[in-house]
Motif scaffolding. Structure first.
Motif, PDB file in Angstrom:
ATOM      1  N   ARG A   1     -41.863  -3.686 -11.565  1.00 22.37           N
ATOM      2  CA  ARG A   1     -42.189  -3.324 -12.940  1.00 22.37           C
ATOM      3  C   ARG A   1     -42.462  -1.828 -13.097  1.00 22.37           C
ATOM      4  NH1 ARG A   1     -42.860  -7.760 -16.001  1.00 22.37           N
ATOM      5  NH2 ARG A   1     -43.163  -9.759 -14.935  1.00 22.37           N
ATOM      6  N   GLU A   2     -43.135  -1.241 -12.097  1.00 23.28           N
ATOM      7  CA  GLU A   2     -43.475   0.178 -12.232  1.00 23.28           C
ATOM      8  C   GLU A   2     -42.235   1.069 -12.227  1.00 23.28           C
ATOM      9  OE1 GLU A   2     -43.552  -1.029  -7.930  1.00 23.28           O
ATOM     10  OE2 GLU A   2     -44.354  -1.794  -9.844  1.00 23.28           O
ATOM     11  N   LEU A   3     -41.162   0.596 -11.577  1.00 25.35           N
ATOM     12  CA  LEU A   3     -39.915   1.368 -11.543  1.00 25.35           C
ATOM     13  C   LEU A   3     -38.853   0.808 -12.501  1.00 25.35           C
ATOM     14  CD1 LEU A   3     -39.592   1.884  -7.665  1.00 25.35           C
ATOM     15  CD2 LEU A   3     -40.396   3.529  -9.375  1.00 25.35           C
ATOM     16  N   ASN A   4     -39.177  -0.322 -13.151  1.00 24.58           N
ATOM     17  CA  ASN A   4     -38.263  -0.961 -14.099  1.00 24.58           C
ATOM     18  C   ASN A   4     -36.937  -1.307 -13.420  1.00 24.58           C
ATOM     19  OD1 ASN A   4     -37.957  -2.028 -16.677  1.00 24.58           O
ATOM     20  ND2 ASN A   4     -36.845  -0.240 -17.430  1.00 24.58           N
ATOM     21  N   LEU A   5     -37.048  -1.912 -12.198  1.00 24.05           N
ATOM     22  CA  LEU A   5     -35.865  -2.265 -11.416  1.00 24.05           C
ATOM     23  C   LEU A   5     -35.932  -3.726 -10.994  1.00 24.05           C
ATOM     24  CD1 LEU A   5     -35.700   0.822  -9.022  1.00 24.05           C
ATOM     25  CD2 LEU A   5     -34.230   0.409 -11.009  1.00 24.05           C
ATOM     26  N   ARG A   6     -34.765  -4.331 -10.815  1.00 24.59           N
ATOM     27  CA  ARG A   6     -34.673  -5.632 -10.180  1.00 24.59           C
ATOM     28  C   ARG A   6     -33.945  -5.427  -8.861  1.00 24.59           C
ATOM     29  NH1 ARG A   6     -32.708  -9.685 -14.023  1.00 24.59           N
ATOM     30  NH2 ARG A   6     -34.919  -9.846 -14.539  1.00 24.59           N
ATOM     31  N   TYR A   7     -34.372  -6.132  -7.813  1.00 29.23           N
ATOM     32  CA  TYR A   7     -33.796  -5.895  -6.492  1.00 29.23           C
ATOM     33  C   TYR A   7     -33.380  -7.200  -5.849  1.00 29.23           C
ATOM     34  CZ  TYR A   7     -38.196  -7.512  -4.415  1.00 29.23           C
ATOM     35  OH  TYR A   7     -39.274  -8.270  -4.037  1.00 29.23           O
ATOM     36  N   LEU A   8     -32.530  -7.068  -4.845  1.00 29.82           N
ATOM     37  CA  LEU A   8     -32.058  -8.196  -4.052  1.00 29.82           C
ATOM     38  C   LEU A   8     -31.889  -7.709  -2.617  1.00 29.82           C
ATOM     39  CD1 LEU A   8     -31.008 -11.132  -3.980  1.00 29.82           C
ATOM     40  CD2 LEU A   8     -28.727 -10.229  -4.498  1.00 29.82           C
ATOM     41  N   ILE A   9     -32.478  -8.414  -1.640  1.00 32.91           N
ATOM     42  CA  ILE A   9     -32.424  -8.028  -0.221  1.00 32.91           C
ATOM     43  C   ILE A   9     -31.579  -9.048   0.534  1.00 32.91           C
ATOM     44  CG2 ILE A   9     -33.763  -7.609   1.883  1.00 32.91           C
ATOM     45  CD1 ILE A   9     -36.150  -6.916   0.131  1.00 32.91           C
TER      46      ILE A   9
ATOM     47  N   ALA B   1     -31.011  -2.697  -9.560  1.00 33.23           N
ATOM     48  CA  ALA B   1     -30.358  -2.543 -10.873  1.00 33.23           C
ATOM     49  C   ALA B   1     -31.398  -2.166 -11.900  1.00 33.23           C
ATOM     50  CB  ALA B   1     -29.652  -3.830 -11.286  1.00 33.23           C
ATOM     51  N   ASP B   2     -31.022  -1.260 -12.788  1.00 32.17           N
ATOM     52  CA  ASP B   2     -31.920  -0.814 -13.847  1.00 32.17           C
ATOM     53  C   ASP B   2     -32.081  -1.928 -14.888  1.00 32.17           C
ATOM     54  OD1 ASP B   2     -33.477   0.579 -15.570  1.00 32.17           O
ATOM     55  OD2 ASP B   2     -31.963   2.052 -16.151  1.00 32.17           O
ATOM     56  N   LEU B   3     -33.333  -2.185 -15.322  1.00 37.72           N
ATOM     57  CA  LEU B   3     -33.600  -3.249 -16.287  1.00 37.72           C
ATOM     58  C   LEU B   3     -33.654  -2.753 -17.729  1.00 37.72           C
ATOM     59  CD1 LEU B   3     -36.347  -5.353 -14.439  1.00 37.72           C
ATOM     60  CD2 LEU B   3     -33.943  -5.922 -14.783  1.00 37.72           C
ATOM     61  N   SER B   4     -33.450  -1.473 -17.937  1.00 37.25           N
ATOM     62  CA  SER B   4     -33.571  -0.934 -19.304  1.00 37.25           C
ATOM     63  C   SER B   4     -32.588  -1.600 -20.260  1.00 37.25           C
ATOM     64  CB  SER B   4     -33.340   0.581 -19.289  1.00 37.25           C
ATOM     65  OG  SER B   4     -34.300   1.224 -18.501  1.00 37.25           O
ATOM     66  N   TRP B   5     -31.319  -1.775 -19.812  1.00 34.17           N
ATOM     67  CA  TRP B   5     -30.319  -2.376 -20.694  1.00 34.17           C
ATOM     68  C   TRP B   5     -30.681  -3.827 -21.036  1.00 34.17           C
ATOM     69  CZ3 TRP B   5     -27.111  -6.589 -20.491  1.00 34.17           C
ATOM     70  CH2 TRP B   5     -27.194  -7.350 -19.328  1.00 34.17           C
ATOM     71  N   GLU B   6     -31.210  -4.539 -20.000  1.00 37.65           N
ATOM     72  CA  GLU B   6     -31.575  -5.941 -20.213  1.00 37.65           C
ATOM     73  C   GLU B   6     -32.730  -6.052 -21.200  1.00 37.65           C
ATOM     74  OE1 GLU B   6     -33.316  -9.634 -17.543  1.00 37.65           O
ATOM     75  OE2 GLU B   6     -31.913  -8.219 -16.597  1.00 37.65           O
TER      76      GLU B   6
END
Length: 423
Positions: A122-130, A142-147
């Protein structure tokens, strides 16, 4: 009371329509949010696949600094990185994203510290996958701004649609409530009129009864014989009240019965002939000619007593409103249905009165009806009887043609079947 009932209709319709639309919009919005998330996840998987291809043993590893990769284009800003088990960056590729070393470091540390293979920073407004890959780990972001922007637009659109629909629902609900309330209002009006008319009809004989009783009480010394006129007046008004109450009870029972209908087979031909014979003295005393043309073997389904009353009402009405020297004609014919017509000559009924003839307590000529003892319930009862037999009564009246009341009733089916079998 009716106004409150109307607004209850409006509220009920608003609640039902709003619930349906709200549910539909909620499902559509939820589906859109799920699609947005799936699109982000697709970009994350594409980034991991691209990183895996670059990290193939046949390719040389880069030095770990962010590199823009133009081989994969994504509409969503994203980047991926590969780190070894000690946390050193082996590869960093960006896709349509402005990526610096500080952002990369913070993202990698936050994702690895989370301890789960996928999630949201949330602090970086990102979603991640490992994804583990041999001796290293691959991470995609991936940036969540568009979503988030798409979600806001979706929710705002749904809210605007719902608000606009509420206004439309209110207008529709008001119109529907007026349409739905018309039968209720008409029923209430008829009921109020019925109570007022019944009270008025009962008030007149009660007044006469009380007046005659007061006269009798004021002359206690006189004999019953000397006061016979007052006693006869009491009896006459009592009989009139009895007939009125019986008529009211008949109509009330018919209303309460609803769809419960009599199923007796009635020989309408014999019934009509009997009624005509019973009214011959009445027609003779009134100076009328009573003719009849009754087809034999006409049978219907209903109540014999009620159908006899229907025929008697129409005959009585025809004789009362026919001038001396006139003619009353009773006709019974059978085709697809039984058709009973009672016609009399003379002055026609005013056209403005025709639509109201079958209303309770209605009189086309109030003064004359009172003289003949009518309360305005006869034709209402006749119409109710015809309706209980799944039939109807109509009236036609015109200058030079006289007045004709026609009752159309379904034929008895068993009789029809017997006729067919008999050829």
């Amino acid at each position: 009371m009716l106004k409150k009932l109307r607004w209850k209709f409006v509220l009920l319709i608003m609640v039902l329509l709003s619930a349906v639309l709200g549910t539909a919009l909620a499902l559509q919005t939820g589906s859109a949010l799920r699609q947005y998330r799936e699109e982000t996840d697709r970009v994350l998987r594409a980034a991991l696949a691209r990183g895996e291809a670059v990290l193939d043993p046949g390719h040389a590893l880069l030095d770990g600094s962010p590199v823009r990769d133009d081989e994969l284009y994504t509409g969503i800003p994203a980047f991926c990185a590969a780190v070894d088990r000690e946390g050193r960056v082996l590869l960093a590729l960006s896709y349509n994203a402005a990526l610096d070393g500080d952002t990369l470091t913070r993202a990698l540390e936050a994702a690895l510290d989370a301890g789960v293979s996928s999630g949201q920073l949330r602090e970086l407004n990102l979603r991640y996958l490992i994804q583990p890959k041999g001796p290293w780990l691959e991470l995609a972001f991936a940036d969540l701004s568009w979503e988030q922007s798409a979600v806001r637009r979706q929710v705002l659109t749904a809210c605007l649609i719902f608000a606009g629909a509420l206004a439309g629902f209110f207008a529709v609900s008001v119109l529907l409530s007026r349409w739905l309330m018309r039968p209720v209002e008409e029923s209430w009006r008829v009921r109020q009129q019925f109570v007022a008319d019944a009270s008025h009809e009962l008030k007149t004989p009660l007044t006469v009864l009380l007046a005659d009783a007061d006269i009798l009480l004021s002359r206690p010394e006189e004999t019953v014989g000397s006061q016979r006129q007052w006693v006869e007046g009491i009896r006459e008004e009592g009989l009139r009240m009895k007939g009125l109450v019986q008529d009211l009870l008949f109509l009330a029972r018919g209303d309460a019965a609803g769809d419960v209908r009599p199923r007796e087979r009635v020989d309408l031909s014999a019934l009509c002939k009997g009624c005509v014979m019973s009214f011959e003295p009445v027609a003779f005393e009134a100076g009328l000619t009573l003719d009849s043309a009754v087809a034999p073997g006409v049978a219907v389904t209903g109540s014999g007593e009620e159908l006899r009353r229907l025929c008697a009402i129409l005959l009585d009405n025809a004789c009362k409103y026919c001038q001396p020297g006139g003619t009353v004609t009773v006709t019974l014919a059978a085709g697809e249905r039984a058709v009973l017509t009672v016609h009399n000559t003379g002055e026609p009924i005013p056209q403005e009165a025709l639509p109201h003839l079958f209303e309770r307590f209605y009189r086309a000529d109030a003064a004359r009806s009172r003289q003949t003892g009518g309360a305005g319930l006869g034709l209402s009862i006749a119409a109710a009887i015809a309706e209980r037999c799944r039939g109807r009564i109509t009236v036609h009246s015109a200058q030079g043609e006289g007045t004709a009341f026609t009752a159309v009733l379904p034929l008895d089916r068993q009789l029809g079947e017997r006729r067919e079998k008999g050829g």
